[in-house]
Write an enzyme that holds these catalytic residues in place. Structure first.
Site, PDB file in Angstrom:
ATOM      1  N   ASP A  68       0.859  -1.186   0.000  1.00  0.00           N
ATOM      2  CA  ASP A  68       0.000   0.000   0.000  1.00  0.00           C
ATOM      3  C   ASP A  68       0.895   1.235   0.000  1.00  0.00           C
ATOM      4  O   ASP A  68       1.702   1.424   0.911  1.00  0.00           O
ATOM      5  CB  ASP A  68      -0.904  -0.021   1.232  1.00  0.00           C
ATOM      6  CG  ASP A  68      -1.807   1.198   1.291  1.00  0.00           C
ATOM      7  OD1 ASP A  68      -2.554   1.423   0.339  1.00  0.00           O
ATOM      8  OD2 ASP A  68      -1.733   1.951   2.287  1.00  0.00           O
TER       9      ASP A  68
ATOM     10  N   THR B 247      -3.177   5.187  -3.993  1.00  0.00           N
ATOM     11  CA  THR B 247      -2.082   5.933  -3.361  1.00  0.00           C
ATOM     12  C   THR B 247      -0.780   5.768  -4.142  1.00  0.00           C
ATOM     13  O   THR B 247      -0.021   6.734  -4.290  1.00  0.00           O
ATOM     14  CB  THR B 247      -1.883   5.465  -1.905  1.00  0.00           C
ATOM     15  OG1 THR B 247      -1.780   4.035  -1.871  1.00  0.00           O
ATOM     16  CG2 THR B 247      -3.039   5.883  -1.040  1.00  0.00           C
ATOM     17  N   THR B 248      -0.514   4.566  -4.648  1.00  0.00           N
ATOM     18  CA  THR B 248       0.684   4.356  -5.469  1.00  0.00           C
ATOM     19  C   THR B 248       0.533   5.085  -6.799  1.00  0.00           C
ATOM     20  O   THR B 248       1.481   5.698  -7.299  1.00  0.00           O
ATOM     21  CB  THR B 248       0.911   2.849  -5.718  1.00  0.00           C
ATOM     22  OG1 THR B 248       0.926   2.163  -4.465  1.00  0.00           O
ATOM     23  CG2 THR B 248       2.225   2.605  -6.424  1.00  0.00           C
TER      24      THR B 248
ATOM     25  N   ASP C 106      -8.981  -0.252   2.117  1.00  0.00           N
ATOM     26  CA  ASP C 106      -9.004   0.350   0.772  1.00  0.00           C
ATOM     27  C   ASP C 106     -10.266  -0.058   0.017  1.00  0.00           C
ATOM     28  O   ASP C 106     -10.918   0.781  -0.613  1.00  0.00           O
ATOM     29  CB  ASP C 106      -7.769  -0.094  -0.032  1.00  0.00           C
ATOM     30  CG  ASP C 106      -6.493   0.597   0.446  1.00  0.00           C
ATOM     31  OD1 ASP C 106      -6.575   1.335   1.440  1.00  0.00           O
ATOM     32  OD2 ASP C 106      -5.432   0.376  -0.151  1.00  0.00           O
TER      33      ASP C 106
END
Length: 539
Positions: free
Chosen positions: A64, A97-98, A394
């Site tokens: 994550d 997020t990445t 998530d």
């Protein structure tokens, strides 16, 4: 000669580090690139995990982006911007997020040669903001809105969104099992979809598929005294009394003093203590409550007293669990037992204490007042369960967003390639330097499908050329297909994402890039907190 020897003007304290101009912007871009390199390989279904050991020797295994960046403890002031956008993406949307970090890094990478060639950073910022506004407008045009009228169709959409979110996680092989669980959990909530009404409990041991969803409140059995095992462990339609009262005989406080003349007076003091406790217990029993919960300890006398009267009690219940129980079952948390009213007590359809692994859990189901649920996660290793929790968080956030914003786009690099094509066409209608910069922005968007290919071990050049050809021919949902090592229509393949994820990622990445490009000087003073000593009196 005298005119050339100008006196040196010192504005800042000695030891202050200053750097400015183009080298400073390039230096900041390079620092951000180092951060991107750290998480680049975690993107997508075939992304790798990172094992991070902190200063306390705690091991975290995760892919994550927000979790990794938070644990990296980055000290470079400009690179911290990427940590902030990953955190904001996690809080706002929950997933991507990445993606947002990769996009921000790639925008900077594409801008770097123009900065080095002497183009003013404000021109680049203006062009990138124009490109972002155009991209957001295009997403608005091509996104697909799903009808909410049909519950079955809506549930299928939510399940596919949850499944797509879990594709890149450690639990990808069990994504069908968990996507059902996540959708059920979110559907349990009321229309406001409060995240704090979904509790997550972790029990080490067993298989990951032993995890289960409890449609109600569940918490671990608290510390108990003798007599607890005599209490019934199952009730139907019980009244629940929640307290913030300590139910045990108190020892005298430090330095407390009580002077007495004879044994009878001492006995009166002891009797008074017992009478106070029994008075409280009698009032609770008279209220008709069958389950008594307290944030503070319930002693052995009270435990035995309740057991004799077929009443279940639990002390030292955590504040979070007590609050969820009150919200679910109704009632209020009382700080006194005087005048207990019917409205102060909650009720549920069924209460039971069950064994889960090596732990015992108290379960409240059929709660009428509020809609709540608890996920009980199982797994062999503690690190695996922690990563499962992060993955489910998530997925839950994505399902909540899909419920609130019922528009979706295809994932797997499809939307990025379509936006890249549209931006290249748009750039041709603009004259001047902005044409080059918007084309650079369009090229930067291709980092997502390119990195997906690299992480899966595919030939990125061949796949991207195929995607460019298909998108030019009108295949707007064509994206990468991991299973066949080729390209496919990802909308037909049900690789779906809420459009809000992409909108938020583009906006945050552009803002982070513009922030970094607008910084042309850094002043770092290690002695800025230094205070000079005060002069001696009379000096």
């Amino acid at each position: 000669m005298m005119q050339s020897m100008q006196p040196r003007i010192i504005l800042l304290k000695e030891g202050t580090d200053t750097s400015q101009g183009v080298p400073q912007i390039v230096s900041n871009i390079n620092a951000c690139q180092m951060v991107v390199e750290a998480i680049r390989t975690t993107l997508g279904p075939r992304g790798m995990d990172k094992l991070i050991v902190d200063s306390k020797e705690k091991v975290t295994i995760s892919n994550d982006g927000a979790t990794i960046l938070a644990l990296l403890d980055i000290v470079h002031p400009a690179a911290k911007t990427l940590v902030d956008i990953a955190r904001s993406q996690d809080a706002e949307v929950g997933d991507g997020t990445t993606t947002v970090t990769l996009l921000a890094g790639e925008f900077m990478k594409q801008a770097k040669p123009y900065i080095e060639d002497g183009i003013n950073s404000q021109i680049i910022i203006r062009a990138f903001r124009k490109a972002t506004a155009f991209a957001l407008k295009k997403i608005q045009e091509i996104q697909v809105t799903v009808k909410k009228d049909d519950p079955q169709e809506q549930r299928a959409l939510l399940k596919k969104c949850a499944s797509t979110s879990m594709c890149s996680k450690l639990i990808a092989y069990n994504k069908d099992f968990f996507s059902d669980m996540v959708v059920d959990a979110v559907m349990c909530l009321d229309h406001l979809l409060p995240l704090n009404m979904i509790g997550i409990k972790k029990v080490t041991g067993g298989s990951v598929t032993d995890s289960k969803l409890v449609k109600g409140v569940a918490f671990k059995k608290t510390f108990s005294y003798a007599g607890f095992e005599m209490q019934p462990k199952t009730y139907k339609m019980p009244k629940v009394l929640s307290l913030n009262i300590e139910l045990e005989l108190k020892a005298e406080r430090d330095n407390a003093e009580c002077r007495i003349d004879n044994v009878e007076e001492y006995q009166k003091i002891v009797d008074a203590e017992w009478n106070i406790l029994y008075s409280k217990l009698d009032k609770m029993v008279a209220s008709g409550a069958k389950i008594i919960l307290s944030k503070l300890p319930i002693g052995d006398v009270a435990t035995q007293y309740f057991a004799d009267r077929d009443i279940f009690c639990a002390g030292r219940v955590t504040q979070e669990d007590l609050n969820r129980t009150v919200k679910a079952c109704g009632g209020t948390i009382l700080t006194t037992v005087n005048d207990i009213r019917e409205a102060d007590m909650g009720q549920c359809e069924l209460f039971e204490e069950v064994q889960i692994g090596n732990e015992r859990y108290n379960l409240f189901t059929g709660c009428p007042k509020a809609k709540t649920c608890t996920l009980i996660l199982r797994g062999g290793a503690e690190q695996f369960i922690d990563e499962t929790e992060r993955s489910l968080h998530d997925a839950i956030m994505i399902v909540r967003r899909a419920l609130k914003n019922d528009s979706i786009v295809a994932g797997g690099g499809a939307i990025e390639m379509e936006l890249s094509k549209e931006l290249r066409n748009y750039a041709k209608t603009i004259h001047g330097k902005e044409q080059l910069l918007i084309t650079a922005y369009a090229k930067a968007l291709e980092i997502i499908p390119r990195q997906l290919c690299d992480n899966a071990g595919f030939d990125a050049t061949t796949i991207l050329n195929k995607l460019r050809q298909k998108h030019a021919q009108g295949g707007k949902w064509m994206g990468m297909d991991i299973t066949s090592e080729d390209i496919a229509d990802n909308f037909e393949s049900c690789v779906w994402e809420p459009s809000i994820v992409k909108k938020n990622a583009l906006t945050a990445a552009c803002e982070a890039c513009c922030t970094i490009l607008s910084i042309d000087e850094t002043v770092k003073n290690p002695n800025s907190n230094y205070k000079p000593p005060k002069p001696m009196p009379g000096m």
